[in-house]
Write a protein that holds these residues in place. Structure first.
Motif, PDB file in Angstrom:
ATOM      1  N   ILE A 147       0.826  -1.208   0.000  1.00 29.59           N
ATOM      2  CA  ILE A 147       0.000   0.000   0.000  1.00 29.59           C
ATOM      3  C   ILE A 147       0.861   1.259   0.000  1.00 29.59           C
ATOM      4  O   ILE A 147       0.556   2.230  -0.700  1.00 29.59           O
ATOM      5  CB  ILE A 147      -0.944   0.020   1.226  1.00 29.59           C
ATOM      6  CG1 ILE A 147      -1.818  -1.236   1.252  1.00 29.59           C
ATOM      7  CG2 ILE A 147      -1.808   1.282   1.203  1.00 29.59           C
ATOM      8  CD1 ILE A 147      -2.714  -1.378   0.041  1.00 29.59           C
ATOM      9  N   SER A 148       1.935   1.261   0.761  1.00 34.51           N
ATOM     10  CA  SER A 148       2.738   2.475   0.913  1.00 34.51           C
ATOM     11  C   SER A 148       4.079   2.433   0.179  1.00 34.51           C
ATOM     12  O   SER A 148       4.628   3.487  -0.155  1.00 34.51           O
ATOM     13  CB  SER A 148       2.997   2.748   2.399  1.00 34.51           C
ATOM     14  OG  SER A 148       3.693   1.653   2.982  1.00 34.51           O
ATOM     15  N   SER A 205      -3.321   9.061  -9.967  1.00 33.39           N
ATOM     16  CA  SER A 205      -3.318   8.895  -8.507  1.00 33.39           C
ATOM     17  C   SER A 205      -1.892   8.840  -7.967  1.00 33.39           C
ATOM     18  O   SER A 205      -1.609   9.373  -6.884  1.00 33.39           O
ATOM     19  CB  SER A 205      -4.057   7.609  -8.130  1.00 33.39           C
ATOM     20  OG  SER A 205      -5.404   7.648  -8.549  1.00 33.39           O
ATOM     21  N   LEU A 206      -1.007   8.222  -8.742  1.00 37.03           N
ATOM     22  CA  LEU A 206       0.393   8.143  -8.327  1.00 37.03           C
ATOM     23  C   LEU A 206       0.995   9.541  -8.199  1.00 37.03           C
ATOM     24  O   LEU A 206       1.694   9.847  -7.224  1.00 37.03           O
ATOM     25  CB  LEU A 206       1.175   7.312  -9.347  1.00 37.03           C
ATOM     26  CG  LEU A 206       2.658   7.070  -9.063  1.00 37.03           C
ATOM     27  CD1 LEU A 206       2.845   6.354  -7.733  1.00 37.03           C
ATOM     28  CD2 LEU A 206       3.275   6.255 -10.196  1.00 37.03           C
ATOM     29  N   GLU A 221       1.494   7.867   1.838  1.00 32.04           N
ATOM     30  CA  GLU A 221       1.235   6.550   2.428  1.00 32.04           C
ATOM     31  C   GLU A 221       0.428   5.643   1.504  1.00 32.04           C
ATOM     32  O   GLU A 221       0.286   4.442   1.773  1.00 32.04           O
ATOM     33  CB  GLU A 221       0.514   6.702   3.770  1.00 32.04           C
ATOM     34  CG  GLU A 221      -0.926   7.212   3.684  1.00 32.04           C
ATOM     35  CD  GLU A 221      -1.026   8.731   3.549  1.00 32.04           C
ATOM     36  OE1 GLU A 221      -2.163   9.240   3.582  1.00 32.04           O
ATOM     37  OE2 GLU A 221       0.028   9.371   3.441  1.00 32.04           O
ATOM     38  N   LEU A 222      -0.097   6.195   0.402  1.00 30.98           N
ATOM     39  CA  LEU A 222      -0.866   5.400  -0.558  1.00 30.98           C
ATOM     40  C   LEU A 222      -0.148   5.257  -1.901  1.00 30.98           C
ATOM     41  O   LEU A 222      -0.740   4.802  -2.877  1.00 30.98           O
ATOM     42  CB  LEU A 222      -2.236   6.055  -0.798  1.00 30.98           C
ATOM     43  CG  LEU A 222      -3.160   6.169   0.415  1.00 30.98           C
ATOM     44  CD1 LEU A 222      -4.447   6.905   0.027  1.00 30.98           C
ATOM     45  CD2 LEU A 222      -3.486   4.791   0.968  1.00 30.98           C
ATOM     46  N   GLU A 241       0.468   3.001  -7.526  1.00 26.33           N
ATOM     47  CA  GLU A 241       1.352   2.413  -8.530  1.00 26.33           C
ATOM     48  C   GLU A 241       0.852   1.047  -8.978  1.00 26.33           C
ATOM     49  O   GLU A 241       0.888   0.707 -10.160  1.00 26.33           O
ATOM     50  CB  GLU A 241       2.770   2.284  -7.980  1.00 26.33           C
ATOM     51  CG  GLU A 241       3.764   1.767  -9.022  1.00 26.33           C
ATOM     52  CD  GLU A 241       5.148   1.567  -8.456  1.00 26.33           C
ATOM     53  OE1 GLU A 241       6.107   1.568  -9.238  1.00 26.33           O
ATOM     54  OE2 GLU A 241       5.288   1.402  -7.212  1.00 26.33           O
ATOM     55  N   ARG A 242       0.335   0.289  -8.043  1.00 27.26           N
ATOM     56  CA  ARG A 242      -0.137  -1.054  -8.398  1.00 27.26           C
ATOM     57  C   ARG A 242      -1.443  -1.009  -9.189  1.00 27.26           C
ATOM     58  O   ARG A 242      -1.703  -1.884 -10.009  1.00 27.26           O
ATOM     59  CB  ARG A 242      -0.257  -1.896  -7.128  1.00 27.26           C
ATOM     60  CG  ARG A 242       1.118  -2.396  -6.680  1.00 27.26           C
ATOM     61  CD  ARG A 242       1.183  -2.782  -5.212  1.00 27.26           C
ATOM     62  NE  ARG A 242       2.542  -3.204  -4.865  1.00 27.26           N
ATOM     63  CZ  ARG A 242       3.553  -2.368  -4.584  1.00 27.26           C
ATOM     64  NH1 ARG A 242       3.348  -1.071  -4.599  1.00 27.26           N
ATOM     65  NH2 ARG A 242       4.754  -2.838  -4.294  1.00 27.26           N
TER      66      ARG A 242
END
Length: 214
Positions: free
Chosen positions: A41-42, A175-176, A185-186, A191-192
Motif C-alpha cells: 500500500i505504501s 493517482s500516483l 502513504e498510498l 502504482e499497483r
C-alpha cells in the motif's frame, strides 16, 4: 504459403505475452511475502528489487520488457500498418526498454516507518526518471493502440477491455502523481493500480490477437 507462418508466429508471441503478464503479477505477489516484507500500500514496487531477494524483481523487470516486445510483435502481425499502430508500437517499445533498464539501477528505499519516494543517489534518480518515462510512454501507447483496435476488424471485440484497462492505468498514474504530493502513504497502492491497467491491457490485447489468428 506465407500466411500460415505469420499466423503461427503471431499466436506464439501473443501466448508468450499472456504468460509473461501473469508471471509478472505472480512474482510480484510472491516477493511481497518474502523479507523484508515491503508494504504494497505504501511502498513502491521498485523497493522489491532492494533486499536479499531483489535479484528476482530485477529479473521480473526484464521479463516485463520481454513481455512488452512480445505484445509489439503480436500487434505488428495483425491488421494494416496504420499511423496509430506504428506510433503506438514505438511508444510501447520505449516503455519496454524502460522496464528493462530498471533492472540495472536500484531505487532508493526510504527509512523504516517513512512513506513516499526518497531520492538520495544518482542510481536512485535514474531509476525514478526511467520508471516515470516508462509509465508515461506505456499509457500514451495504450491510448493510440486502443484507438487503432477500435478500427481493426480483427480486434474490434477487444476494444471495451482495452479501453477499460487504459482508463485504469491512467487513473492509477494520475493517482500516483497525487499521492507523491498529498498522500505518500498510498503511493504503493496507486502504482499497483497503474500496473494492473498495464498488465491487464497487455493480457487482454494479446488474448484477442491469439483468438483472431485462425
Amino acid at each position: 504459403m506465407t500466411t500460415q507462418p505469420l499466423t503461427a508466429g503471431r499466436r506464439r508471441y501473443a501466448a508468450a505475452a499472456m504468460a509473461g503478464a501473469v508471471l509478472y503479477a505472480v512474482v510480484d505477489v510472491v516477493l511481497h511475502l518474502l523479507p523484508p516484507h515491503y508494504n504494497p500500500i505504501s511502498d513502491a514496487e521498485s523497493n522489491l528489487a532492494v533486499g536479499p531477494f531483489g535479484w528476482i524483481m530485477n529479473l521480473n523487470f526484464l521479463g516485463r520488457a520481454a513481455m512488452t516486445f512480445c505484445v509489439i510483435a503480436a500487434i505488428g502481425g495483425t491488421g494494416p500498418a496504420t499511423g496509430l499502430r506504428r506510433t503506438g508500437s514505438w511508444l510501447l517499445a520505449v516503455g519496454g526498454v524502460c522496464s528493462g533498464v530498471l533492472a540495472f539501477f536500484s531505487a532508493d528505499v526510504h527509512a523504516a516507518g517513512a512513506s513516499g519516494l526518497r531520492v538520495s543517489t544518482a542510481e536512485g534518480t535514474i531509476h525514478l526518471y526511467v520508471a516515470s518515462l516508462g509509465f508515461l510512454a506505456a499509457l500514451a501507447a495504450f491510448v493510440l493502440l486502443t484507438l487503432w483496435i477500435r478500427t481493426s476488424p480483427k480486434l474490434r471485440n477487444a476494444y471495451p477491455a482495452a479501453l477499460a484497462f487504459t482508463l485504469l492505468a491512467g487513473a492509477g498514474l494520475a493517482s500516483l502523481g497525487m499521492t507523491i504530493g498529498f498522500a505518500p502513504e498510498l503511493l504503493g497502492l496507486a502504482e499497483r493500480i497503474c500496473l494492473v491497467g498495464i498488465l491487464g491491457w497487455a493480457f487482454a490485447v494479446a488474448a484477442a490477437i491469439r483468438r483472431s489468428a485462425p
